[in-house]
Scaffold this motif. Structure first.
Motif, mmCIF file in Angstrom:
data_model
loop_
_atom_site.group_PDB
_atom_site.id
_atom_site.type_symbol
_atom_site.label_atom_id
_atom_site.label_comp_id
_atom_site.label_asym_id
_atom_site.label_seq_id
_atom_site.Cartn_x
_atom_site.Cartn_y
_atom_site.Cartn_z
ATOM 1 N N TYR A 81 37.205 34.433 23.318
ATOM 2 C CA TYR A 81 38.501 35.019 23.018
ATOM 3 C C TYR A 81 39.444 33.983 22.427
ATOM 4 C CZ TYR A 81 36.694 38.573 26.214
ATOM 5 O OH TYR A 81 35.919 39.522 26.825
ATOM 6 N N ARG A 82 40.185 34.412 21.409
ATOM 7 C CA ARG A 82 41.242 33.599 20.796
ATOM 8 C C ARG A 82 42.557 34.315 21.081
ATOM 9 N NH1 ARG A 82 39.963 34.199 15.161
ATOM 10 N NH2 ARG A 82 38.783 36.031 15.829
ATOM 11 N N LEU A 83 43.258 33.855 22.090
ATOM 12 C CA LEU A 83 44.387 34.599 22.641
ATOM 13 C C LEU A 83 45.708 34.344 21.925
ATOM 14 C CD1 LEU A 83 43.623 34.145 26.459
ATOM 15 C CD2 LEU A 83 43.050 36.095 25.001
ATOM 16 N N GLU A 84 45.787 33.294 21.131
ATOM 17 C CA GLU A 84 47.059 32.978 20.497
ATOM 18 C C GLU A 84 47.346 33.950 19.348
ATOM 19 O OE1 GLU A 84 43.863 31.094 18.181
ATOM 20 O OE2 GLU A 84 44.365 31.145 20.326
ATOM 21 N N PRO A 85 48.620 34.301 19.119
ATOM 22 C CA PRO A 85 48.962 35.177 17.992
ATOM 23 C C PRO A 85 48.790 34.451 16.667
ATOM 24 C CG PRO A 85 50.951 34.394 19.062
ATOM 25 C CD PRO A 85 49.805 33.915 19.905
ATOM 26 N N ASP A 86 48.712 35.225 15.599
ATOM 27 C CA ASP A 86 48.591 34.674 14.252
ATOM 28 C C ASP A 86 49.888 34.965 13.503
ATOM 29 O OD1 ASP A 86 48.019 34.218 11.500
ATOM 30 O OD2 ASP A 86 45.878 34.478 11.912
ATOM 31 N N PRO A 87 50.530 33.947 12.923
ATOM 32 C CA PRO A 87 51.813 34.179 12.245
ATOM 33 C C PRO A 87 51.708 35.094 11.035
ATOM 34 C CG PRO A 87 51.024 31.925 11.891
ATOM 35 C CD PRO A 87 50.162 32.524 12.949
ATOM 36 N N TRP A 120 44.788 30.445 31.310
ATOM 37 C CA TRP A 120 45.272 31.477 30.394
ATOM 38 C C TRP A 120 46.279 30.887 29.403
ATOM 39 C CZ3 TRP A 120 43.406 36.281 29.724
ATOM 40 C CH2 TRP A 120 44.143 37.158 28.916
ATOM 41 N N ALA A 121 47.193 30.075 29.896
ATOM 42 C CA ALA A 121 48.178 29.445 29.019
ATOM 43 C C ALA A 121 47.504 28.465 28.067
ATOM 44 C CB ALA A 121 49.242 28.737 29.848
ATOM 45 N N ALA A 122 46.520 27.712 28.564
ATOM 46 C CA ALA A 122 45.822 26.747 27.719
ATOM 47 C C ALA A 122 45.087 27.430 26.575
ATOM 48 C CB ALA A 122 44.841 25.935 28.561
ATOM 49 N N ALA A 123 44.660 28.674 26.796
ATOM 50 C CA ALA A 123 43.964 29.437 25.752
ATOM 51 C C ALA A 123 44.926 30.136 24.802
ATOM 52 C CB ALA A 123 43.040 30.460 26.400
#
Length: 396
Positions: A81-87, A120-123
């Motif tokens: 999983y890539r949890l960060e949003p994409d701008p 979770w935050a680190a991901a």
């Protein structure tokens, strides 16, 4: 609306099935411009093809790659999983499941966060992307893993009624005749060689029920070939012989059709359409799509009570197996140990469900209309896409 999907269309994984059918449903929406970026395959998998008919496959292959301009929505549906949003996206979504009541240690290893305190935050999970998951059970597991409750939304899976539907009576009779199933009560299970699917419980229960039911046949559709590995029939036979007395084991082996080959969705639907019932005494699932597919084809289903199937089944076509939520310690090869949560079906209750199913032929007949009507009114891929697009339209 401009919508980008980053995911799998050719991986040997259930996420591919979800992505394929959601993309096909998205292609039907007017005013929507769909893009797709295929993601690298994980775990050394090899791509597969042929799940869909040529026309549907062609439509998926023609989805354009992203053009670099901003999009209204982005959905990632792959692993890790890539949890960060994409701008590039006004709203970013990540599809994720937590079968074991949490994201277990191996998930965090794949995501590169196993050694972090706040995994979770680190991901990147605290940066604004919305996590989509197919059941309330899975949602609770993601929250337990660190997700903010207001950032996890249940988006149930669906089925395609053009593929998963009952056959006409004459067509079904012809199919059963061709497969030499006439006069039999055929029970189907998918994936029963995987421990969390409860295949051991099914062996024990069927070993008992087959003693009094000579017409009962078990069709076991194994998934090893799809994933590029083959524990194979020999390993399954050894499991049967280790769990049952000699006479019961031989009876079950003689009355079981073991299928370990790749099947298209259309061919898989034929198994559902020709069978008399579907059983899934699972211990851990994020959703359990084969149960919904079976219902869509008109089968009565026997499945674990308490898990995610509670969210899309109905007593009109379901026999629930009494189960208990248990904590199970797990030890990983790197020395890490943890506790996961699983539903443990009661084997005696499974026997009772199987005998009830056999003793209620009129109920079996009624499910052939009740189940498909339920699915078509609530759980198609069009329903899933309706909810997905409503989420995209919301303000971040």
């Amino acid at each position: 609306m401009r919508f980008l999907v980053e995911g799998w269309l050719s991986a040997p994984h259930s996420y591919t099935t979800v992505n394929q059918f959601q993309c096909l449903a998205l292609l039907e929406r007017s005013g929507l411009q769909l893009f797709h970026r295929e993601q690298p395959l994980a775990h050394g998998w090899q791509p597969i093809a042929g799940q869909l008919d040529p026309e549907r496959s062609r439509r998926l292959a023609q989805i354009p790659a992203p053009d670099g301009d901003p999009v209204d929505g982005l959905l990632r549906i792959d692993s890790p999983y890539r949890l960060e949003p994409d701008p590039i996206a006004r709203r970013s979504f990540v599809f994720a499941t937590a079968e074991f009541g949490k994201l277990h240690h191996e998930y965090w290893q794949w995501m590169g966060c196993a050694q972090k305190t706040s995994k979770w935050a680190a991901a990147g999970g605290d940066r604004g992307a919305v996590v989509l998951t197919p059941s309330a059970w899975s949602r609770q597991g993601l929250i337990h893993s660190g997700a903010a409750p207001d950032r996890v939304v249940v988006l149930p899976h669906g089925v395609d009624p053009q593929i998963y539907h009952p056959l006409a009576t004459a067509d079904r009779a012809n199919l059963r005749r061709a497969w030499d199933w006439e006069g039999c009560q055929v029970l189907l299970n998918v994936g029963g060689t995987i421990p969390r699917k409860g295949g051991d419980l099914l062996i024990l229960a069927l070993g008992t029920v087959m003693e009094r039911s000579p017409q009962l046949r078990w069709v076991l559709k194994a998934n090893d070939a799809v994933y590029g590995r083959d524990r194979g029939r020999a390993a399954w036979v050894n499991q049967v012989r280790s769990l049952l007395p000699t006479d019961r084991a031989q009876r079950l082996l003689d009355r079981t059709i073991y299928l370990n080959k790749f099947l298209s969705y259309q061919d898989m639907a034929k198994l559902y359409q020709a069978a008399d019932g579907y059983v899934s005494p699972y211990r851990a699932e994020g959703f359990n799509l084969p149960v919904l597919e079976a219902i869509g084809c008109g089968l009565p289903v026997i499945c674990t009570q308490g898990g995610p199937t509670d969210e899309f089944t109905n007593p009109a076509f379901t026999l629930p197996i009494a189960s208990q939520l248990i904590e199970k310690p797990v030890q990983y090869p790197d020395g890490v140990s943890e506790t996961v949560w699983m539903w443990e079906p009661d084997c005696d209750a499974l026997v009772d469900c199987l005998e009830t199913w056999l003793d209620r032929p009129q109920w079996q007949t009624a499910t052939r209309t009740a189940g498909p009507a339920w699915v078509q009114s609530r759980f198609t891929w069009d329903h899933a896409v309706d909810k997905l697009l409503s989420l995209v339209a919301q303000q971040p």
